[in-house]
Enzyme design. Structure first.
Site, short mmCIF file in Angstrom:
data_model
loop_
_atom_site.label_atom_id
_atom_site.label_comp_id
_atom_site.label_asym_id
_atom_site.label_seq_id
_atom_site.Cartn_x
_atom_site.Cartn_y
_atom_site.Cartn_z
N SER A 454 0.84 -1.04 -0.08
CA SER A 454 -0.05 0.01 -0.09
C SER A 454 0.89 1.38 -0.01
O SER A 454 1.77 1.30 0.75
CB SER A 454 -0.80 -0.01 1.17
OG SER A 454 -1.65 -1.14 1.29
N CYS A 647 -6.98 -0.78 7.44
CA CYS A 647 -6.13 -1.17 6.77
C CYS A 647 -5.10 -2.10 7.68
O CYS A 647 -4.80 -1.86 8.72
CB CYS A 647 -5.05 -0.18 5.94
SG CYS A 647 -3.70 -0.98 5.16
N ASP A 692 -8.28 -1.94 3.31
CA ASP A 692 -7.28 -2.25 2.22
C ASP A 692 -6.44 -3.35 3.23
O ASP A 692 -5.72 -2.86 4.21
CB ASP A 692 -6.48 -1.02 2.01
CG ASP A 692 -5.28 -1.37 1.38
OD1 ASP A 692 -5.29 -2.19 0.58
OD2 ASP A 692 -4.31 -0.50 1.33
N TRP A 694 -4.62 -7.32 4.03
CA TRP A 694 -3.79 -8.54 3.43
C TRP A 694 -3.64 -9.54 4.50
O TRP A 694 -3.78 -9.15 5.67
CB TRP A 694 -2.68 -7.85 2.84
CG TRP A 694 -1.56 -7.16 3.67
CD1 TRP A 694 -0.88 -7.75 4.59
CD2 TRP A 694 -1.55 -6.00 3.75
NE1 TRP A 694 -0.13 -6.75 5.13
CE2 TRP A 694 -0.61 -5.53 5.03
CE3 TRP A 694 -2.30 -4.63 3.28
CZ2 TRP A 694 -0.16 -4.38 5.17
CZ3 TRP A 694 -1.79 -3.42 3.86
CH2 TRP A 694 -0.62 -3.23 4.80
P1 FAD Z 1 6.97 -14.23 1.14
O1 FAD Z 1 8.38 -14.94 0.88
O2 FAD Z 1 6.02 -13.98 0.49
O3 FAD Z 1 6.40 -14.86 2.65
C1 FAD Z 1 5.35 -14.52 3.23
C2 FAD Z 1 4.85 -15.50 4.42
O4 FAD Z 1 4.62 -16.72 3.77
C3 FAD Z 1 5.80 -15.87 5.19
O5 FAD Z 1 5.85 -15.03 6.39
C4 FAD Z 1 5.19 -17.34 5.71
O6 FAD Z 1 4.02 -17.08 6.59
C5 FAD Z 1 4.81 -17.75 4.51
N1 FAD Z 1 5.96 -18.74 3.87
C6 FAD Z 1 6.56 -18.54 2.88
N2 FAD Z 1 7.35 -19.43 2.63
C7 FAD Z 1 6.83 -20.45 3.44
C8 FAD Z 1 7.25 -21.83 3.49
N3 FAD Z 1 8.15 -22.34 2.81
N4 FAD Z 1 6.48 -22.64 4.57
C9 FAD Z 1 5.44 -22.07 5.27
N5 FAD Z 1 5.19 -20.71 5.02
C10 FAD Z 1 5.79 -19.96 4.27
N6 FAD Z 1 3.20 -5.44 3.62
C11 FAD Z 1 3.88 -4.58 4.04
O7 FAD Z 1 4.71 -4.93 4.76
N7 FAD Z 1 3.42 -3.38 3.90
C12 FAD Z 1 2.45 -3.06 3.22
O8 FAD Z 1 1.89 -1.71 2.90
C13 FAD Z 1 1.59 -3.99 2.55
N8 FAD Z 1 0.62 -4.05 1.58
C14 FAD Z 1 0.02 -4.84 0.98
C15 FAD Z 1 -1.32 -4.52 0.22
C16 FAD Z 1 -1.68 -5.39 -0.26
C17 FAD Z 1 -3.06 -4.93 -1.34
C18 FAD Z 1 -1.47 -6.83 -0.25
C19 FAD Z 1 -1.98 -8.01 -1.04
C20 FAD Z 1 -0.39 -7.20 0.58
C21 FAD Z 1 0.40 -6.14 1.29
N9 FAD Z 1 1.70 -6.39 1.96
C22 FAD Z 1 1.90 -5.35 2.78
C23 FAD Z 1 2.19 -7.72 2.09
C24 FAD Z 1 3.12 -7.88 1.00
O9 FAD Z 1 2.49 -7.97 -0.08
C25 FAD Z 1 3.87 -9.23 1.31
O10 FAD Z 1 3.15 -10.40 1.48
C26 FAD Z 1 4.83 -9.17 2.47
O11 FAD Z 1 5.65 -8.31 2.36
C27 FAD Z 1 5.68 -10.52 2.56
O12 FAD Z 1 6.37 -10.86 1.38
P2 FAD Z 1 7.76 -11.42 1.24
O13 FAD Z 1 8.02 -11.71 -0.30
O14 FAD Z 1 8.80 -10.96 2.05
O15 FAD Z 1 7.25 -12.81 1.96
#
Ligand code: FAD
Length: 694
Positions: A454, A647, A692, A694
C-alpha cells in the site's frame, strides 16, 4: 468546399478506427497481455491472429477440455495447470489451460456435449473478480448474457454446457468465495450442468491445498462417469521440452539472463508498465523505521519521475522480487543442475497451448532466480509427483508416504515450513535428484509473483515519488529448523543495506543478486509496477475521515494524512482526520513517530491520533480499545457522513473492527445489534467503509 489533405487523413483514420472496432475479436485481438505476447514472440510463436474464440482454439488443437483460470496471485493458475495435467494423464482428456482474459464467452452456448469447461476462480478483495476475470464475470453474471444464438424459447442457452468449478477464497472476508458461487449460479441459471461440487478452498483457514485435493477426487469420479472416461495408470509426460543450446552462451545478447521480456532484453524498457512489464525504478531513499535490533521495517522512496507511471493516493505498488542466492544455489544443487546453471537452454511447450511462463533462450540460473516461486510452501500433490524420480527406492517410498498421508505431510513438511529444495535435501540427506525432470518443476511451482504494498505517500504531496512501508518477514516457526525469510522484504532490506554502503549487503547470508540481470539493476534499482485501487480519500477534503491502521496497516494512512496536511497548508478546508494506530512499544516500532507532529501542526485541532501500545504497560492495549473509548465521537462523525477506513491484518484486526463498529453504532443510536451490523454493510456498499487488508 474542398477537403484538404488533413481532413482526408482524419477521415481515413476515423474509418479505419471504426472498422477495427467492429471487427475486434474477429480479425485481431487487443494485446491485453503484453507479457504473454512478448513471451510468445521470444519463444518463436507468432502473436498475429491469436483468436479470442476458445472453441476455435480447442478444435484447432484437438482439445475436449479447457481449464480457465481467474487468478491474482498465481494459485488459481497453478491449480488449473495441475487439473489439466491430471485430466490428461489419468483420464486421457485432451486438455488445455487458458487465461480468462484471452477469450470471449458469447459462444459458451455452442460448446458441444462431448467437451467440458473448467473454471478455477479466485475471489479477490471485497468479493471482486481477479483482474483477468473482470470481463468474463461481467458477461456471465448480467441478467441475460448475449450468447451467440440468443435466447431460444424452448431451451435454456447453456443446456448443452458441462462445467466444473472450484473457487479460491478466504473466509475472513465477508464475500467468501463469491466468484465461484456467483458464476456457478449464473451458469446454472442459463441451463448449464455442473459436474461434481462447486469446490471452495479457504485460504483464511490455511486449508486451500487440502480443500482442493479433497474436492477433486469425487469431481474426477463424476466427470469420468458423465463423459465415459476410463482411468488409466498415470504416466508422467513433460509439458515442456528443454533443449541445451551449445551454440549459445550467456554472453549472447539474445539470451535472457533474467530480463522479464523482450524490451528489457533489448535494453529499451518502455511503458506501459504493468503486471507483465515492470519499470526498473531507482530507489532514491531508504531507511529503517524500527528501533528494534530484532526486527526490521523499511521505508523506501521509489522514483517514477522519468516515466509515464502515475499513481493516486491509496494505490498499491508491486515489487518484483529476486530469489535469494542461497536458495537458488540450494535448488540447483539438489536437482544436480549446479554445474550447468549458466548453460543456455531453450524451453518450449510440447503442446501448442502450453505457455512457457518465462522467456527463452535462457539459463537454469535465470529461471530459478527470477521466475520461479522456489521458497513457497510445498504442495502435497507435488510431493507425490516427484516421488517416482527419487534417487533411491527408499526415498521414493518415503516421498510417496508423505504425498498420500495428510497428517504425516503436515507433521514433516508443513509444520517445518520447508520449501521444495529443503524438502528434497532433507529426504535425500543432501544427495542430488538428477532424475527429476526440470519440466516438472516449471509445471509444479508457481511463477514468481510481484508483492503488493500500500503506497505510503500522497500523490498530491509527491507525485513522482512512491513510498513503501514494509516490515521484513523473518519468522522462526516453533518446529522449523531454520528461520523463514520473506523473499521480497529481505531483498528490499539487502537493497537498503547496499544503498547505505554496508560493505557486504547480505542479510542473514541470503546473498541476493542485487545488480540484476546484466547489471541492469545496478545503482539501487528495483523492478516495480503500480496497481490502481479503490481505496480512496473522499474527493471533498472537508469530509471527516476515521482511519484504523495498526502496524504496517498505517502505510496508506501516512499517505492520507500527508495529503490532507499538504491541502491544509495550501489553504483548503480539511475536515476532521482521526487515526487509530497500534504497535508493540512506543520506543521500538511506533512508525513515523516524528512525522505525525508535523502533520498535527499543519492540520491543527482537526488531526487526532489515538495510539495503542500492546507491550508498554501491564495490560495489552490494542486499537480496538482505543476505538471503544472514542465510541461517541466516532458515531457523531459517522452521522456527519465520515468515511471509515481499515488497513492491515485481514484475519483478525479488520474483522474485529468491523464487528466493533456495528456494536458502537447500535449502542450509540439505541438500535438492536443487528441494525448496527446492517448499517456497516450499507456503509461498505456505499464506499463509506473501505478496507485495504492482506
Ligand atoms: P514471502 O516470501 O511471500 O512469505 C510470506 C509469508 O508466507 C511468510 O512469512 C510465511 O508466513 C509464508 N511462507 C513463505 N514461505 C513459506 C514456507 N516455505 N513454508 C511455510 N510458510 C511460508 N506488507 C507490508 O509490509 N506493507 C504494506 O503496506 C503491505 N501492503 C499490502 C497491500 C496488499 C494489497 C497486499 C495484498 C499485501 C500487502 N502487504 C504489505 C504484504 C506484502 O505484499 C507481502 O506479502 C509481504 O511483504 C511478504 O512478502 P515477502 O516476499 O517478503 O514474503
Amino acid at each position: 468546399s474542398q477537403l484538404d489533405t488533413l481532413d482526408i487523413v482524419v477521415l481515413v483514420a476515423l474509418l479505419l478506427g471504426t472498422i477495427a472496432y467492429f471487427t475486434k475479436g474477429t480479425y485481431w485481438a487487443i494485446a491485453k497481455d503484453p507479457y504473454g505476447n512478448s513471451l510468445a514472440l521470444a519463444n518463436g510463436h507468432k502473436n498475429t491472429g491469436r483468436t479470442r474464440n476458445f472453441l476455435e482454439k480447442m478444435d484447432e488443437t484437438g482439445k475436449n477440455c479447457i481449464v480457465f483460470y481467474g487468478s491474482q496471485t498465481g494459485t488459481a493458475e497453478d491449480y488449473a495447470n495441475r487439473l489439466a495435467k491430471e485430466g490428461h494423464s489419468r483420464f486421457g482428456l485432451d486438455t488445455m489451460v487458458a487465461d480468462l482474459e484471452d477469450y470471449d464467452f458469447d459462444n459458451l452456448d455452442l460448446v458441444p456435449e462431448d467437451k467440458v469447461v473448467f473454471y478455477i476462480l479466485a475471489t479477490y478483495g471485497e468479493g471482486e473478480p481477479t483482474d483477468n476475470a473482470v470481463d468474463f464475470y461481467e458477461f456471465v453474471t448480467t441478467e441475460e448474457p448475449a450468447f451467440s444464438e440468443g435466447q431460444s424459447p424452448e431451451e435454456k442457452p447453456l443446456a448443452k454446457l458441462k462445467f466444473v468449478a472450484f473457487g479460491l477464497g478466504n473466509n475472513t472476508y465477508e464475500h467468501y468465495n463469491s466468484m465461484v458461487r456467483n458464476v456457478n449460479t449464473a451458469l446454472e441459471k442459463c441451463g448449464a450442468t455442473r459436474i461434481g461440487e462447486a469446490g471452495e478452498g479457504d485460504d483464511g483457514a490455511g486449508t486451500m491445498e487440502e480443500d482442493f485435493l479433497a474436492w477433486k477426487e469425487p469431481m474426477w469420479a463424476s466427470l469420468a462417469e458423465t463423459m465415459n472416461l476410463e482411468e488409466r495408470e498415470a504416466v508422467y509426460e513433460p509439458t515442456f521440452e528443454i533443449t541445451e543450446r551449445s551454440d549459445l552462451t550467456i554472453e549472447d545478447d539474445t539470451v535472457y539472463v533474467g530480463e522479464p521480456n523482450k524490451n528489457h532484453l533489448e535494453g529499451k524498457s518502455q511503458g506501459p508498465y504493468n503486471a507483465a512489464n515492470p519499470y526498473i525504478a531507482p530507489i532514491v531513499e531508504s531507511k529503517e523505521l524500527f528501533h528494534d535490533p530484532q526486527r526490521n521495517c523499511l521505508h523506501m522512496e521509489i522514483d517514477i519521475g522519468n516515466t509515464n507511471l502515475k499513481y493516486t493516493t491509496g494505490d498499491h505498488i508491486a515489487v518484483w522480487p529476486t530469489n535469494a542466492g542461497m536458495e537458488v544455489d540450494r535448488f540447483l544443487k539438489v536437482l544436480g543442475l549446479y554445474e550447468k546453471r549458466n548453460n543456455v537452454i531453450t524451453v518450449k511447450g510440447t503442446d501448442p497451448t502450453a505457455r512457457v511462463p518465462f522467456p527463452s533462450p535462457t539459463t537454469y540460473d535465470a529461471i530459478v532466480r527470477y521466475h520461479m516461486e522456489i521458497c513457497a510452501p510445498v504442495s502435497r500433490q507435488f510431493v507425490s509427483q516427484i516421488a517416482p524420480f527419487a534417487p533411491t527406492e527408499e526415498i521414493k517410498k518415503s516421498m510417496t508416504a508423505l504425498g498420500s498421508d495428510k497428517d504425516l505431510f503436515h507433521k514433516e513438511v508443513a509444520d517445518w515450513s520447508l520449501n521444495i529444495a529443503q524438502l528434497l535435501e532433507t529426504q535425500s540427506k543432501g544427495t542430488a535428484w538428477p532424475a527429476a525432470p526440470f519440466s516438472l518443476f516449471i509445471e509444479g511451482l508457481n511463477k514468481i509473483q510481484p508483492r503488493y504494498y500500500s503506497i505510503s505517500s500522497s500523490s498530491h504531496a509527491q507525485p513522482t515519488k512512491v513510498a513503501i512501508t514494509a516490515v521484513v518477514e523473518s519468522m522462526h516457526k516453533p518446529k522449523a529448523p531454520h528461520v523463514l525469510k520473506g523473499v521480497t522484504t529481505n531483498y528490499l532490506l539487502a537493497l537498503k543495506q547496499k544503498q547505505h554502503g554496508e560493505a557486504n549487503p547480505d542479510p542473514h547470508g541470503l546473498n541476493y543478486e542485487l545488480n540484476g540481470p546484466r547489471n541492469k539493476y545496478d545503482g539501487i534499482h528495483v523492478p516495480v509496477h503500480i496497481r490502481h485501487s479503490n481505496f480512496k480519500l473522499p474527493s471533498d477534503p472537508a469530509k471527516p475521515i476515521i482511519m484504523v491502521g495498526p502496524g504496517t496497516g498505517v502505510a496508506p494512512f501516512r499517505a492520507f494524512v500527508q495529503e490532507r496536511a499538504a491541502l491544509a497548508r495550501e489553504g483548503q478546508t480539511v475536515g476532521k482526520t482521526i487515526l487509530f494506530f497500534g504497535c508493540r512499544k512506543q520506543s521500538e516500532d511506533f512508525l513515523y513517530a516524528d512525522e505525525w507532529k508535523q502533520y498535527a501542526a499543519d492540520l491543527g485541532d482537526n488531526f487526532e491520533m489515538h495510539t495503542a501500545f500492546s507491550r508498554d504497560g501491564p495490560k495489552k492495549v490494542y486499537v480496538q480499545h482505543k476505538i471503544t473509548e472514542q465510541a461517541k465521537a466516532i458515531n457523531d462523525l459517522l452521522l456527519k457522513r465520515a468515511y471509515f477506513y481499515v488497513c492491515g491484518d485481514a484475519a483478525n484486526m479488520a474483522r474485529d473492527v468491523n464487528t466493533l463498529l456495528g456494536k458502537i453504532i447500535s449502542e450509540q443510536r439505541g438500535w438492536p445489534e443487528s441494525k448496527g451490523e446492517e448499517e456497516v454493510k450499507r456503509m461498505r456498499a456505499s464506499n463509506q467503509y473501505q478496507e485495504d487488508v492482506w
